[in-house]
Write a protein that holds these residues in place. Structure first.
Motif, PDB file in Angstrom:
ATOM      1  N   GLU A 219      51.639  43.108  51.466  1.00 12.13           N
ATOM      2  CA  GLU A 219      52.534  43.788  50.538  1.00 12.13           C
ATOM      3  C   GLU A 219      53.050  42.902  49.414  1.00 12.13           C
ATOM      4  OE1 GLU A 219      54.441  47.570  52.590  1.00 12.13           O
ATOM      5  OE2 GLU A 219      55.385  45.714  53.246  1.00 12.13           O
ATOM      6  N   GLY A 220      53.405  41.670  49.718  1.00  6.36           N
ATOM      7  CA  GLY A 220      53.884  40.786  48.657  1.00  6.36           C
ATOM      8  C   GLY A 220      52.828  40.609  47.585  1.00  6.36           C
ATOM      9  N   LEU A 221      51.612  40.356  48.027  1.00  8.92           N
ATOM     10  CA  LEU A 221      50.504  40.179  47.090  1.00  8.92           C
ATOM     11  C   LEU A 221      50.244  41.456  46.305  1.00  8.92           C
ATOM     12  CD1 LEU A 221      48.351  38.179  46.130  1.00  8.92           C
ATOM     13  CD2 LEU A 221      46.842  39.051  47.916  1.00  8.92           C
ATOM     14  N   ALA A 222      50.309  42.601  46.967  1.00  5.02           N
ATOM     15  CA  ALA A 222      50.053  43.873  46.293  1.00  5.02           C
ATOM     16  C   ALA A 222      51.086  44.163  45.218  1.00  5.02           C
ATOM     17  CB  ALA A 222      50.038  45.006  47.315  1.00  5.02           C
ATOM     18  N   LEU A 223      52.306  43.699  45.432  1.00  4.82           N
ATOM     19  CA  LEU A 223      53.383  43.989  44.488  1.00  4.82           C
ATOM     20  C   LEU A 223      53.356  43.092  43.244  1.00  4.82           C
ATOM     21  CD1 LEU A 223      56.191  44.581  47.106  1.00  4.82           C
ATOM     22  CD2 LEU A 223      55.524  46.235  45.352  1.00  4.82           C
ATOM     23  N   ILE A 224      52.776  41.894  43.361  1.00  4.81           N
ATOM     24  CA  ILE A 224      52.858  40.967  42.218  1.00  4.81           C
ATOM     25  C   ILE A 224      51.513  40.714  41.537  1.00  4.81           C
ATOM     26  CG2 ILE A 224      54.841  39.827  43.272  1.00  4.81           C
ATOM     27  CD1 ILE A 224      53.034  37.404  43.834  1.00  4.81           C
ATOM     28  N   ASN A 225      50.431  41.185  42.138  1.00  7.83           N
ATOM     29  CA  ASN A 225      49.105  40.862  41.605  1.00  7.83           C
ATOM     30  C   ASN A 225      48.642  41.985  40.677  1.00  7.83           C
ATOM     31  OD1 ASN A 225      45.849  40.153  42.363  1.00  7.83           O
ATOM     32  ND2 ASN A 225      47.309  38.487  42.244  1.00  7.83           N
ATOM     33  N   GLY A 226      49.106  41.972  39.438  1.00  8.07           N
ATOM     34  CA  GLY A 226      48.734  43.030  38.503  1.00  8.07           C
ATOM     35  C   GLY A 226      49.200  42.724  37.093  1.00  8.07           C
ATOM     36  N   THR A 227      48.835  43.595  36.168  1.00  2.91           N
ATOM     37  CA  THR A 227      49.088  43.371  34.737  1.00  2.91           C
ATOM     38  C   THR A 227      50.269  44.194  34.224  1.00  2.91           C
ATOM     39  OG1 THR A 227      47.541  45.142  34.134  1.00  2.91           O
ATOM     40  CG2 THR A 227      46.634  42.925  34.323  1.00  2.91           C
TER      41      THR A 227
ATOM     42  N   VAL B  21      44.344  50.225  20.566  1.00  2.00           N
ATOM     43  CA  VAL B  21      45.299  49.706  21.551  1.00  2.00           C
ATOM     44  C   VAL B  21      45.712  50.812  22.516  1.00  2.00           C
ATOM     45  CG1 VAL B  21      47.612  48.723  21.851  1.00  2.00           C
ATOM     46  CG2 VAL B  21      46.124  47.891  20.006  1.00  2.00           C
ATOM     47  N   GLU B  22      45.909  51.998  21.999  1.00  2.00           N
ATOM     48  CA  GLU B  22      46.314  53.118  22.836  1.00  2.00           C
ATOM     49  C   GLU B  22      45.260  53.430  23.897  1.00  2.00           C
ATOM     50  OE1 GLU B  22      48.302  57.541  22.436  1.00  2.00           O
ATOM     51  OE2 GLU B  22      47.241  56.711  20.710  1.00  2.00           O
ATOM     52  N   GLU B  23      43.998  53.396  23.523  1.00  2.00           N
ATOM     53  CA  GLU B  23      42.934  53.686  24.487  1.00  2.00           C
ATOM     54  C   GLU B  23      42.893  52.640  25.595  1.00  2.00           C
ATOM     55  OE1 GLU B  23      41.050  56.475  24.740  1.00  2.00           O
ATOM     56  OE2 GLU B  23      42.467  57.113  23.203  1.00  2.00           O
ATOM     57  N   VAL B  24      43.096  51.380  25.236  1.00  2.00           N
ATOM     58  CA  VAL B  24      43.121  50.311  26.239  1.00  2.00           C
ATOM     59  C   VAL B  24      44.263  50.541  27.226  1.00  2.00           C
ATOM     60  CG1 VAL B  24      43.528  47.835  26.619  1.00  2.00           C
ATOM     61  CG2 VAL B  24      42.014  48.593  24.767  1.00  2.00           C
TER      62      VAL B  24
ATOM     63  N   PRO C 229      41.787  42.578  28.778  1.00  2.00           N
ATOM     64  CA  PRO C 229      41.795  43.771  27.914  1.00  2.00           C
ATOM     65  C   PRO C 229      43.118  43.966  27.179  1.00  2.00           C
ATOM     66  CG  PRO C 229      40.807  44.284  30.038  1.00  2.00           C
ATOM     67  CD  PRO C 229      41.417  42.921  30.172  1.00  2.00           C
ATOM     68  N   VAL C 230      44.213  43.786  27.910  1.00  2.00           N
ATOM     69  CA  VAL C 230      45.530  43.966  27.292  1.00  2.00           C
ATOM     70  C   VAL C 230      45.848  42.814  26.352  1.00  2.00           C
ATOM     71  CG1 VAL C 230      47.994  44.294  27.745  1.00  2.00           C
ATOM     72  CG2 VAL C 230      46.297  45.277  29.297  1.00  2.00           C
ATOM     73  N   ALA C 231      45.451  41.600  26.729  1.00  2.00           N
ATOM     74  CA  ALA C 231      45.713  40.434  25.881  1.00  2.00           C
ATOM     75  C   ALA C 231      45.092  40.608  24.502  1.00  2.00           C
ATOM     76  CB  ALA C 231      45.176  39.172  26.558  1.00  2.00           C
ATOM     77  N   LEU C 232      43.818  40.985  24.481  1.00  2.00           N
ATOM     78  CA  LEU C 232      43.144  41.183  23.195  1.00  2.00           C
ATOM     79  C   LEU C 232      43.785  42.313  22.402  1.00  2.00           C
ATOM     80  CD1 LEU C 232      39.428  40.782  24.336  1.00  2.00           C
ATOM     81  CD2 LEU C 232      40.746  39.171  22.954  1.00  2.00           C
ATOM     82  N   ALA C 233      44.148  43.395  23.102  1.00  2.00           N
ATOM     83  CA  ALA C 233      44.770  44.531  22.415  1.00  2.00           C
ATOM     84  C   ALA C 233      46.119  44.149  21.816  1.00  2.00           C
ATOM     85  CB  ALA C 233      44.925  45.695  23.397  1.00  2.00           C
ATOM     86  N   MET C 234      46.907  43.365  22.532  1.00  2.00           N
ATOM     87  CA  MET C 234      48.217  42.965  22.022  1.00  2.00           C
ATOM     88  C   MET C 234      48.096  41.986  20.851  1.00  2.00           C
ATOM     89  SD  MET C 234      50.691  44.593  23.460  1.00  2.00           S
ATOM     90  CE  MET C 234      49.571  45.987  23.279  1.00  2.00           C
TER      91      MET C 234
END
Length: 508
Positions: free
Chosen positions: A190-198, A298-301, A332-337
């Protein structure tokens, strides 16, 4: 109370804004609940069998080769959260944190993370009762997800860390107690599931995107006032010009300006006063339109990202498999931002040049710096300085964060996205652009004082009247920062769109 039902697959940007800023209630869909339970059974099955699975019965990152006993799995998850809570800097704003919590919940609702239903319910309760974890803005590399900031979110769930509740900053355990939400003990995975994301970069991204979509419409409206003040040539906005170069954004910007200046006696035809305008007027559709198209990308990403499973490992309950992958990587988000920051900077760049054309009497037929008693009064002189300063700052901020990568976790995590830095920079650029447009709005309205006797356009007249309800014409020098801040509030509040709707003009 208005509600947003989340199922992991159908969240919209508008939903994110409703929850983040308007405090809509969050409800977990029934199908999502079943998927979460189904996924959790796999985790418990693997625990019972004593299988070696990353993040469930092993350490993390470089410690993935270290096997953890079944008895220590809960301690492993708690240690993960505490050790990863290394964020620094100012707390992220409330709307950003609420968006983060919503996006993490939506990702868990997809049913590939292996968390317990009660853990997801705790996060939803915190949102609905407005327990806002203190999440420092800095510390994420944007791969292995937004580990440090998300860990600060989870601290409050387990009765640690800090939170804001009812306007007060307090220990997380106290905030949970006052809100009537039981703290949880993290179970395996659970700890990993909660923090491992974008979710941090994506939350910033969604709010940036929403504000950028409104700002580009405002840019068309503000530019239309300048077009009138400078007796600009409307022919360049002719629909036929846009058709032969059919970029979607270009056509929309040109149409917005045409609608704004409809019935205006101030705009001119080619050859009436001059043959053609400078680029900052003539190329408004091309520049604003290109930014509009960048925003659409950016919206599509983001629409894809906020409905994705981004943690690791992923659990596929139908197949009974757990697979380690790289969906946590924020590229993907990094490039879009980064793209968004660059695109928005161009709106300020062209706006500042329009401001210069308004205040520089060598480039127009208006009084120098738009004051009748020049010398004794400086008029709008320094307003252009401020706009130039913000434009220059944006050029620094527009340097892409995504081109950088520093290896971490003893070179196990050897390429990272820096996506959260990109999203934070884009947010700062956005504010600077809004301020430059506010300056242009103020200056263009002042320039229109010297165009009395001509009928303004249907749309420009409404915007001019809105400004004049709050900002008086400049007859003698005064503290212009007050007027700039007022015009910023006009832009930021969405009032321009509202007054235009009253006369049947809908900016696209």
């Amino acid at each position: 109370m208005k509600k947003v039902v989340i199922d992991g697959n159908n969240l919209t940007i508008e939903d994110v804004v409703r929850v983040a800023r308007d405090r809509w209630e969050v409800v977990l869909g029934e199908i999502a609940k079943e998927r979460i339970k189904h996924s959790r059974k796999i985790v418990e099955k693997y625990l019972k069998e004593g299988r070696v699975v990353y993040g469930i019965t092993t350490g993390f990152g470089k410690f993935s080769e270290v096997v953890i006993s079944k008895e220590d799995t809960e301690k492993l998850q708690e240690n993960l959260i505490m050790s990863h809570s290394c964020g620094v800097g100012k707390p992220l704003p409330e709307d950003v944190v609420r968006a983060i919590m919503l996006l993490r919940t939506n990702a868990l609702a997809k049913g590939y993370s292996g968390v317990r239903l009660e853990t997801v319910d705790t996060l939803i309760d915190m949102l609905n009762k407005n327990v806002i974890p203190v999440i420092p803005e800095k510390g994420s590399l944007g791969a292995s997800g937004d580990l440090a900031p998300l860990a600060h979110m989870v601290l409050v769930m387990i009765g640690k860390g800090e939170a804001f509740y009812e306007g007060e900053r307090m220990p997380g355990s106290e905030a949970m107690r006052k809100a009537g939400i039981p703290v949880i003990t993290l179970s395996a995975k659970e700890g990993l599931a909660l923090i491992n994301g974008t979710q941090v970069m994506s939350a910033l991204g969604c709010l940036n995107l929403y504000d950028a979509k409104r700002l580009i419409k405002t840019a068309d409206a503000v530019a239309s006032l300048t077009l009138e003040a400078l007796r600009g040539i409307i022919d360049a906005f002719d629909e036929r010009v846009q058709i032969v170069r059919p970029h979607k954004g270009q056509a929309i910007s040109a149409r917005n300006v045409r609608n704004m200046v409809m019935e205006s006696e101030l705009v001119t035809r080619q050859g009436q006063i001059r043959v053609q305008d400078a680029y900052t007027l003539r190329c408004i559709p091309q520049v604003h339109g290109a930014v509009r198209d960048a925003i659409s990308y950016v919206e599509e990403v983001l629409k894809t990202e906020i409905n994705s499973a981004t943690d690791n490992p992923l659990i596929f309950p139908d197949d009974g498999e757990v697979i380690s992958g790289g969906n946590f990587h924020g590229e993907p988000v990094a490039l879009a931002m980064d793209f968004l920051a660059i695109a928005l900077s161009e709106i300020a760049n062209i706006s500042e040049r329009r401001i210069e054309r308004l205040v520089n009497s060598q480039l127009n037929d208006l009084p120098p710096f738009l004051t009748e008693k020049g010398g004794l009064n400086s008029g709008m002189m320094i307003a252009q300085y401020t706009a130039a300063s913000l434009v220059s700052e944006n050029k620094v901020l527009a340097h892409p964060a995504s081109v950088d990568s520093i290896p971490s976790s003893a070179n196990q995590e050897d390429h990272v996205s820096m996506g959260t830095i990109a999203a934070r920079k884009a947010r700062e650029v956005l504010r600077n652009v809004a301020t430059v447009l506010a300056i242009e709005l103020m200056v263009a309205s002042q320039a229109l004082e010297f165009r009395q006797g001509f009928r303004r356009g249907r749309g420009t007249n409404e915007v001019y009247k809105l400004v004049r309800e709050k900002v008086k014409p400049l007859e003698e020098d005064r503290e212009l920062y007050v007027d700039i801040n007022t015009c910023f509030d006009i832009i930021n509040s969405g009032m321009i769109e509202k007054v235009l709707e009253n006369v049947g003009i809908i900016l696209e």
